[in-house]
Design an enzyme around this catalytic site. Structure first.
Site, PDB file in Angstrom:
ATOM      1  N   TRP A  49       0.853  -1.167   0.099  1.00 21.22           N
ATOM      2  CA  TRP A  49      -0.123   0.125   0.081  1.00 21.22           C
ATOM      3  C   TRP A  49       0.719   1.416  -0.036  1.00 21.22           C
ATOM      4  CZ3 TRP A  49      -3.887   1.275   4.680  1.00 21.22           C
ATOM      5  CH2 TRP A  49      -4.732   2.250   4.329  1.00 21.22           C
ATOM      6  N   HIS A 102      13.032  -4.030   4.268  1.00 17.40           N
ATOM      7  CA  HIS A 102      12.857  -4.311   5.924  1.00 17.40           C
ATOM      8  C   HIS A 102      14.122  -4.113   6.680  1.00 17.40           C
ATOM      9  CE1 HIS A 102       9.168  -5.637   3.931  1.00 17.40           C
ATOM     10  NE2 HIS A 102       9.802  -6.866   3.404  1.00 17.40           N
ATOM     11  N   LYS A 132      -7.261  -9.014   3.180  1.00 19.47           N
ATOM     12  CA  LYS A 132      -8.257  -8.474   3.780  1.00 19.47           C
ATOM     13  C   LYS A 132      -8.275  -6.838   3.779  1.00 19.47           C
ATOM     14  CE  LYS A 132     -10.776 -11.626   6.889  1.00 19.47           C
ATOM     15  NZ  LYS A 132     -10.983 -11.855   8.472  1.00 19.47           N
TER      16      LYS A 132
HETATM   17  P1  A3P Z   1      -4.095  -8.490   5.534  1.00 18.32           P
HETATM   18  O1  A3P Z   1      -3.117 -10.070   5.539  1.00 18.32           O
HETATM   19  O2  A3P Z   1      -4.284  -8.301   7.090  1.00 18.32           O
HETATM   20  O3  A3P Z   1      -5.085  -8.372   4.717  1.00 18.32           O
HETATM   21  P2  A3P Z   1       2.538  -5.958   3.004  1.00 18.32           P
HETATM   22  O4  A3P Z   1       2.355  -5.272   1.700  1.00 18.32           O
HETATM   23  O5  A3P Z   1       3.569  -5.430   3.844  1.00 18.32           O
HETATM   24  O6  A3P Z   1       2.878  -7.577   2.555  1.00 18.32           O
HETATM   25  O7  A3P Z   1       1.082  -6.195   3.876  1.00 18.32           O
HETATM   26  C1  A3P Z   1       0.253  -6.872   3.466  1.00 18.32           C
HETATM   27  C2  A3P Z   1      -1.011  -6.465   4.003  1.00 18.32           C
HETATM   28  O8  A3P Z   1      -1.448  -5.233   3.598  1.00 18.32           O
HETATM   29  C3  A3P Z   1      -2.296  -7.395   3.938  1.00 18.32           C
HETATM   30  O9  A3P Z   1      -2.827  -7.226   5.076  1.00 18.32           O
HETATM   31  C4  A3P Z   1      -2.706  -6.842   2.705  1.00 18.32           C
HETATM   32  O10 A3P Z   1      -4.271  -7.218   2.532  1.00 18.32           O
HETATM   33  C5  A3P Z   1      -2.815  -5.610   3.155  1.00 18.32           C
HETATM   34  N1  A3P Z   1      -2.951  -4.330   1.989  1.00 18.32           N
HETATM   35  C6  A3P Z   1      -2.535  -4.682   0.838  1.00 18.32           C
HETATM   36  N2  A3P Z   1      -2.773  -3.636  -0.137  1.00 18.32           N
HETATM   37  C7  A3P Z   1      -3.299  -2.794   0.651  1.00 18.32           C
HETATM   38  C8  A3P Z   1      -4.224  -1.679   0.413  1.00 18.32           C
HETATM   39  N3  A3P Z   1      -4.176  -0.922  -0.833  1.00 18.32           N
HETATM   40  N4  A3P Z   1      -4.887  -1.040   1.314  1.00 18.32           N
HETATM   41  C9  A3P Z   1      -4.910  -1.766   2.625  1.00 18.32           C
HETATM   42  N5  A3P Z   1      -4.277  -2.560   2.930  1.00 18.32           N
HETATM   43  C10 A3P Z   1      -3.634  -3.461   1.898  1.00 18.32           C
END
Ligand code: A3P
Length: 315
Positions: A72, A131, A282
């Site tokens: 995100w 990270h 989610k």
């Molecule tokens: P969940 O598994 O709780 O749904 P990362 O990008 O650091 O790998 O994190 C992934 C998490 O961010 C996942 O959480 C994913 O669903 C959520 N995510 C991905 N894109 C997103 C967006 N545009 N807005 C909000 N949450 C998002």
């Protein structure tokens, strides 16, 4: 997928043979380097990055723990800094056809997969993510005036997100691993990228000490006040004035609903074989209750209390 050990150099093999090791959830071995637990692949990427990466003053580096909103944040900041080149309302915005991970390179991932990747070819300002813990960042990231945007997420939601991600990524390796054991390891810090707590606290204190260098945002505030948080990021990055319409365009373009429904994010694959849909599950705040029992949640809460007490960080 950064879990294997097929492409390790002799140098990495030599180094890791002297490092403390642990069998971790999801990975057969994790290695402790500069106080943190890493997979072999990402450790190699980190070491290459320390050796080769030359930060420029105009660089923007997004830092997260895995599953804390990386995808995100990459989308939001990409859309923000490129809003003149790629107007957010245009029908051919790169985010509509390209997964955010392909628009914003992942430093230690790129240094693992293609150590000769030429970062000087990226357009300016260069936008990258990592990270890597604060203490292990390449020297020039610390000595230059480049900017760091750190995004943290509620530890229970982050743990649960990683738990499901790991199951998708490596169903066989994770099938018989009890969640109780994973929570225990997470709390103790013997967890991929861990200790989670130290990662967060170091960047948190750095943001307080040097607010022009490190901006600390949370997944939760991004959810609650996406537009205001984008404005805060824009101000920190010195992006110039930004109109309300542009802000709401970015919010909409990068929303979970919008990104997760695009074909490129439903059906796509990253060059390392990871399915892009794995990054969209989610996207909720406080959704951990469907995976963590009350007692496991309490265990994490006690650790949050113990580790973050007095820091000013509240979850
Ligand atoms: P969940 O598994 O709780 O749904 P990362 O990008 O650091 O790998 O994190 C992934 C998490 O961010 C996942 O959480 C994913 O669903 C959520 N995510 C991905 N894109 C997103 C967006 N545009 N807005 C909000 N949450 C998002």
């Amino acid at each position: 997928d950064y879990l294997g050990d097929e492409d390790l150099t002799q140098e990495t093999r030599d180094l890791i043979s002297s490092l403390p090791r642990e069998k971790g959830w999801l990975v057969s071995q994790m290695y402790q380097f500069q106080g943190r637990w890493h997979t072999q692949a990402l450790l190699q990427g980190l070491m290459e990055c320390q050796k080769r990466f030359e930060a420029k003053d105009s660089d923007i580096i997004l830092v997260t723990n895995p599953k804390s909103g990386t995808t995100w944040l990459k989308a939001l900041v990409f859309a923000l800094i490129n809003r003149h080149k790629f107007p957010v309302s245009s029908g051919d915005h790169p985010l509509l056809v390209t997964n955010p991970h392909l628009l914003v390179p992942f430093l230690e991932g790129v240094y693992y997969e293609s150590p000769d990747f030429d970062f000087s070819k990226l357009s300016f300002p260069r936008l990258m993510n990592t990270h890597i813990p604060l203490l292990s960042l390449p020297e020039t990231v610390k000595s230059s005036s480049c900017k760091i945007v750190y995004c943290c997420r509620n530890p229970k939601d982050m743990f649960v997100s990683l738990w499901h991600f790991g199951k998708k990524l490596a169903p066989e390796e994770t099938a018989d691993y009890p969640i109780e054991k994973a929570v225990e390891a997470f709390c103790q810090g013997k967890f991929i990228g861990g200790p989670f707590w130290d990662h967060v606290l170091e960047y948190w204190y750095a943001s307080l000490e040097n607010p022009n260098k490190v901006l600390f945002v949370t997944y939760e505030e991004l959810k609650k006040q996406t537009g205001d948080t984008i404005k805060r990021i824009a101000e920190f990055l010195g992006c110039g004035s930004i109109g309300e319409e542009e802000v709401s365009g970015i919010v909409k373009l990068c929303s979970f609903e919008s990104l997760s429904s695009l074909e490129v994010n439903r059906e796509g694959k990253l060059p390392n074989g990871m399915e892009t849909k794995a990054f969209f599950r989610k996207g909720d705040v406080g959704g951990w209750g469907d995976t963590l029992s009350e007692s496991l949640a309490e265990k994490i809460d006690r650790t949050i209390e113990e580790k973050f007490q007095g820091s000013g960080l509240i979850f």
